[in-house]
Design an enzyme around this catalytic site. Structure first.
Site, PDB file in Angstrom:
ATOM      1  N   GLU A  83       0.941  -1.288   0.113  1.00 34.36           N
ATOM      2  CA  GLU A  83      -0.204   0.237  -0.194  1.00 34.36           C
ATOM      3  C   GLU A  83       0.851   1.268   0.015  1.00 34.36           C
ATOM      4  O   GLU A  83       0.443   2.326   0.366  1.00 34.36           O
ATOM      5  CB  GLU A  83      -0.819   0.057   1.424  1.00 34.36           C
ATOM      6  CG  GLU A  83      -1.739  -1.198   1.088  1.00 34.36           C
ATOM      7  CD  GLU A  83      -2.944  -1.052   2.123  1.00 34.36           C
ATOM      8  OE1 GLU A  83      -4.337  -0.581   1.566  1.00 34.36           O
ATOM      9  OE2 GLU A  83      -2.766  -1.113   3.392  1.00 34.36           O
ATOM     10  N   HIS A 102      -0.668   5.393   8.029  1.00 41.02           N
ATOM     11  CA  HIS A 102      -2.041   4.620   7.709  1.00 41.02           C
ATOM     12  C   HIS A 102      -2.022   3.444   8.483  1.00 41.02           C
ATOM     13  O   HIS A 102      -1.053   2.867   8.784  1.00 41.02           O
ATOM     14  CB  HIS A 102      -1.733   3.875   6.044  1.00 41.02           C
ATOM     15  CG  HIS A 102      -2.530   2.833   5.826  1.00 41.02           C
ATOM     16  ND1 HIS A 102      -4.028   2.952   6.148  1.00 41.02           N
ATOM     17  CD2 HIS A 102      -2.478   1.614   5.602  1.00 41.02           C
ATOM     18  CE1 HIS A 102      -4.486   1.775   5.986  1.00 41.02           C
ATOM     19  NE2 HIS A 102      -3.747   0.747   5.614  1.00 41.02           N
ATOM     20  N   HIS A 104      -4.647   0.335  10.867  1.00 41.55           N
ATOM     21  CA  HIS A 104      -6.175  -0.031  11.066  1.00 41.55           C
ATOM     22  C   HIS A 104      -6.523   0.045  12.665  1.00 41.55           C
ATOM     23  O   HIS A 104      -7.267  -0.842  13.366  1.00 41.55           O
ATOM     24  CB  HIS A 104      -6.043  -1.518  10.809  1.00 41.55           C
ATOM     25  CG  HIS A 104      -5.165  -1.827   9.377  1.00 41.55           C
ATOM     26  ND1 HIS A 104      -4.401  -2.978   9.174  1.00 41.55           N
ATOM     27  CD2 HIS A 104      -5.075  -1.049   8.310  1.00 41.55           C
ATOM     28  CE1 HIS A 104      -3.930  -2.800   7.952  1.00 41.55           C
ATOM     29  NE2 HIS A 104      -4.430  -1.730   7.521  1.00 41.55           N
ATOM     30  N   HIS A 173     -11.753  -1.091   6.528  1.00 42.79           N
ATOM     31  CA  HIS A 173     -10.066  -1.061   6.503  1.00 42.79           C
ATOM     32  C   HIS A 173      -9.377  -0.452   7.523  1.00 42.79           C
ATOM     33  O   HIS A 173      -8.684  -1.004   8.406  1.00 42.79           O
ATOM     34  CB  HIS A 173      -9.670  -0.563   4.955  1.00 42.79           C
ATOM     35  CG  HIS A 173      -8.169  -0.701   4.866  1.00 42.79           C
ATOM     36  ND1 HIS A 173      -7.899  -0.789   3.538  1.00 42.79           N
ATOM     37  CD2 HIS A 173      -7.234  -0.974   5.609  1.00 42.79           C
ATOM     38  CE1 HIS A 173      -6.270  -0.730   3.621  1.00 42.79           C
ATOM     39  NE2 HIS A 173      -6.074  -1.216   4.792  1.00 42.79           N
TER      40      HIS A 173
HETATM   41 MN    MN Z   1      -4.032  -1.284   5.361  1.00 43.11          MN
END
Ligand code: MN
Length: 241
Positions: A83, A102, A104, A173
């Site tokens: 990603e 980024h 979760h 996500h």
């Molecule tokens: Mn991810």
């Protein structure tokens, strides 16, 4: 960075050191676990950024940092995060951004999968006050994707959903927090998670009073000068002696 990548300008050596600390801080604060990643834009070349190779963030050292172009290309042959396009396309779309997280992080995700917006309930999260958009990957990849941002086109769509805001949620996500410095992005990722937990708890108790956009903006003006206090203490907590 690997030995062969040494020769970085002093400003970028400092950034690489801070990026290693950022990985460990975000694990310690419950934002990253075995997954998720944090990056920093190069100070020497704004068209480059640094990101760890594909590995658990809590184990990252300076040897593990890779340098990327805004096309998400690196000369480092070791595997990189799938990603990485999240970071590349946000740096391309947002010249003001120099740090991207980024994650979760779990308390945020309910706000990405319900019609309840993530909104600031405490002054430390005033940066959430203008709006927190939700990125719906089905609008771009249909109903059978694995929900990952695997290419530049999807990364650009996510950056577009982020717009001028501090945080974007990713349905099913996680989320992305950005900042005009690496400590700023880390601070926002931590307090987005804190705010989400408090907002969910408050919602269980009764009608919630949120910060107004004006209160949020004023609180962020005050707190943005205090990010370094949080950064310094969080950094001390994770420093290997
Ligand atoms: Mn991810």
């Amino acid at each position: 960075m690997r030995q062969t990548d040494q020769g970085l300008p002093e400003s970028d050596r400092t950034i690489v050191t801070a990026l290693v600390d950022a990985n460990r801080i975000l694990v310690a604060r419950g934002v990253l676990d075995a997954f998720g990643h944090v990056s920093a834009r190069s100070a020497a070349d704004p068209d480059r950024f640094y990101l760890a190779r594909n590995m658990a963030p809590g184990r990252v050292t300076s040897e593990d940092i890779q340098a990327f172009t805004l096309d998400a290309q690196t000369d480092d042959p070791r595997p990189s995060y799938l990603e990485k396009y999240i970071h590349a396309e946000i740096y391309r779309a947002r010249p003001d951004v120099t740090g991207v997280v980024h994650s979760h992080s779990p308390a945020v995700i309910p706000f990405a999968v319900t019609d309840r917006p993530l909104r600031p309930v405490l002054h430390m999260a005033g940066f959430l006050a203008d709006a927190v958009p939700v990125f719906e990957i089905r609008d771009h990849l249909g109903e059978d994707s694995d929900l990952l941002i695997r290419d530049a086109r999807t990364g650009a769509a996510l950056a577009d959903a982020l717009g001028p805001h501090a945080v974007v949620l990713m349905r099913g996500h996680g989320s992305v927090a950005v900042g005009d410095s690496l400590p700023d992005a880390v601070f926002r990722a931590v307090y987005a998670e804190v705010n989400a937990g408090i907002q969910a708890a408050a919602t269980q108790l009764g009608a919630v009073t949120y910060l107004t956009p004006q209160e949020g903006a004023a609180a962020w003006r005050t707190n943005s000068s205090q990010v370094v206090r949080a950064w310094d203490v969080w950094r001390e907590e994770v420093r290997v002696p």
